[in-house]
Design an enzyme around this catalytic site. Structure first.
Site, PDB file in Angstrom:
ATOM      1  N   TYR A 180       0.822  -1.203   0.000  1.00 18.40           N
ATOM      2  CA  TYR A 180       0.000   0.000   0.000  1.00 18.40           C
ATOM      3  C   TYR A 180       0.858   1.256   0.000  1.00 18.40           C
ATOM      4  O   TYR A 180       0.734   2.120   0.860  1.00 18.40           O
ATOM      5  CB  TYR A 180      -0.959  -0.028   1.193  1.00 18.40           C
ATOM      6  CG  TYR A 180      -2.196   0.804   0.977  1.00 18.40           C
ATOM      7  CD1 TYR A 180      -3.082   0.519  -0.061  1.00 18.40           C
ATOM      8  CD2 TYR A 180      -2.483   1.885   1.796  1.00 18.40           C
ATOM      9  CE1 TYR A 180      -4.210   1.288  -0.269  1.00 18.40           C
ATOM     10  CE2 TYR A 180      -3.614   2.665   1.594  1.00 18.40           C
ATOM     11  CZ  TYR A 180      -4.471   2.362   0.556  1.00 18.40           C
ATOM     12  OH  TYR A 180      -5.598   3.120   0.344  1.00 18.40           O
ATOM     13  N   ASP A 262      -0.003  10.610   1.637  1.00 18.91           N
ATOM     14  CA  ASP A 262      -0.961   9.561   1.267  1.00 18.91           C
ATOM     15  C   ASP A 262      -0.235   8.319   0.720  1.00 18.91           C
ATOM     16  O   ASP A 262      -0.569   7.800  -0.350  1.00 18.91           O
ATOM     17  CB  ASP A 262      -1.970  10.116   0.247  1.00 18.91           C
ATOM     18  CG  ASP A 262      -3.096   9.135  -0.082  1.00 18.91           C
ATOM     19  OD1 ASP A 262      -3.392   8.259   0.756  1.00 18.91           O
ATOM     20  OD2 ASP A 262      -3.662   9.251  -1.187  1.00 18.91           O
ATOM     21  N   HIS A 267      -4.138   7.429  -3.562  1.00 21.29           N
ATOM     22  CA  HIS A 267      -5.492   7.790  -4.013  1.00 21.29           C
ATOM     23  C   HIS A 267      -5.455   8.807  -5.157  1.00 21.29           C
ATOM     24  O   HIS A 267      -6.496   9.216  -5.647  1.00 21.29           O
ATOM     25  CB  HIS A 267      -6.314   8.395  -2.872  1.00 21.29           C
ATOM     26  CG  HIS A 267      -6.670   7.423  -1.796  1.00 21.29           C
ATOM     27  ND1 HIS A 267      -5.875   7.219  -0.691  1.00 21.29           N
ATOM     28  CD2 HIS A 267      -7.731   6.581  -1.664  1.00 21.29           C
ATOM     29  CE1 HIS A 267      -6.440   6.313   0.091  1.00 21.29           C
ATOM     30  NE2 HIS A 267      -7.560   5.897  -0.478  1.00 21.29           N
TER      31      HIS A 267
END
Ligand SMILES: [Zn+2]
Length: 347
Positions: A180, A262, A267
């Site tokens: 991630y 982020d 995103h």
């Protein structure tokens, strides 16, 4: 793995609002940001290790349970609806229940997958999490939905693509296990948008041409100038609002955003592979869950995609899958290559 639908840059912007008409939204955003931090700290080691590419038993029926946290942040909360029980009349409970079922059906009927983990994982969701909580998330084991602040965000069960998005994080976790962060993280986010959109299109029986390709339609209140959180068809155009700012997603590698925020823009840069999938579907026509969905699904779950895949590694893998499924030089193979070329990802 903890994955929430509202990106931190949106919450941070909202948290800074001092206009009185957005005071509840600003407070809710500050609380949601604090929550993201505490969950991140608590859950760093929570992801179960499941070998990628494990082929499983035939899909069984869904096994859903919805819990009600009644404004607390204690999971899972009180059981309010089990598999097979009739509607409760509480919209959040019933939307969560239906959304879990629709998602389960897409994987079972279209991809032959037995729930999120491929082994019949029971699907659990908690609704009414926290007070005016501004997010929905997959915590590595279950779905959690807030009610929204009412000024900017509505309740998070309203959007089926959001439910499909969050559960797809579970599918990725139990298959390719994409990291991630950076491009692998943006791919992880993009997989969730792709399969979230497919759940919605499948339920509505929409063709590629009919679909909105929006993620999170229905989440914004009428005060917000925007249609949704993201647009897969035209990244960067989902909203343009005084309070929230402008949708920051790039639509090709020419405007790729290099950032450490982020998790390296997971995103933000997800817009690039999102658009590639949409372009593939547009070239092939018909229903996006057919050949386009199959190429993406087989690539994600086939067992050979590295956890740290870059956009190029993933693009090449989708081209290889298209060759495997449809043959070299097939229209599917050509369409995959065209799609990646259009968004300027090197093959
Ligand atoms: Zn996500």
């Amino acid at each position: 793995m903890y994955c929430s639908i509202i990106p931190p840059y949106l919450l941070r912007r909202l948290a800074r609002q001092d206009a009185p008409e957005f005071s509840a939204a600003a407070r809710a955003a500050r609380e949601a940001l604090g929550h993201v931090r505490s969950v991140h700290a608590a859950r760093t080691q929570a992801t179960p290790e499941v070998p990628a590419g494990v082929r499983q038993a035939k899909p069984g029926p869904s096994n859903r349970t919805v819990f009600d946290a009644a404004g607390s942040e204690v999971l899972p909360g009180k059981l309010v609806r089990k598999e097979g029980e009739t509607a409760t009349g509480d919209p959040a409970t019933d939307e969560a229940y239906d959304g879990l079922g629709h998602t389960h059906r897409l994987y079972a009927n279209v991809f032959g997958r037995n729930s999120i983990d491929g082994r019949g994982l029971p699907l659990n969701a908690t609704v009414h999490f926290g007070k005016l909580y501004d997010n929905a998330f997959w915590d590595g084991t279950q779905m959690v939905f807030g009610d929204g602040d009412g000024e900017v965000f509505e309740r998070f069960t309203r959007s089926l693509s959001v439910i499909g998005h969050e559960l797809a994080h579970g599918v990725t976790q139990y298959s390719a296990g994409l990291l991630y962060r950076n491009q692998a993280g943006a791919l992880n986010e993009s997989m969730s948008d792709v399969f979230g959109a497919l759940v919605e299109q499948y339920v509505k029986n929409q063709s590629t041409a009919e679909a909105s390709w929006l993620i999170g339609e229905g989440l914004f209140t009428s005060r917000v100038e925007g249609q949704a959180l993201r647009s897969m068809k035209a990244p960067g155009t989902a909203y343009d609002d005084d309070v929230l700012g402008k949708d920051p997603q790039p639509d090709s590698m020419d405007s790729y955003v290099k950032t450490s925020a982020d998790n390296g823009g997971v995103h933000i840069n997800s817009g690039i592979p999102n658009r590639a999938f949409c372009l593939l579907a547009e070239q092939l026509g018909g229903n996006a869950w057919d050949s386009p969905g199959r190429i993406w699904y087989e690539t994600l779950t086939g067992g050979s995609l590295p956890k740290g895949a870059t956009f190029t590694v993933f693009a090449r893998a989708t081209a290889a899958t298209a060759v495997e499924l449809f043959g070299s030089g097939s229209k599917e193979h050509d369409a995959v290559r065209n799609a990646w070329e259009t968004v300027k990802v090197k093959l």
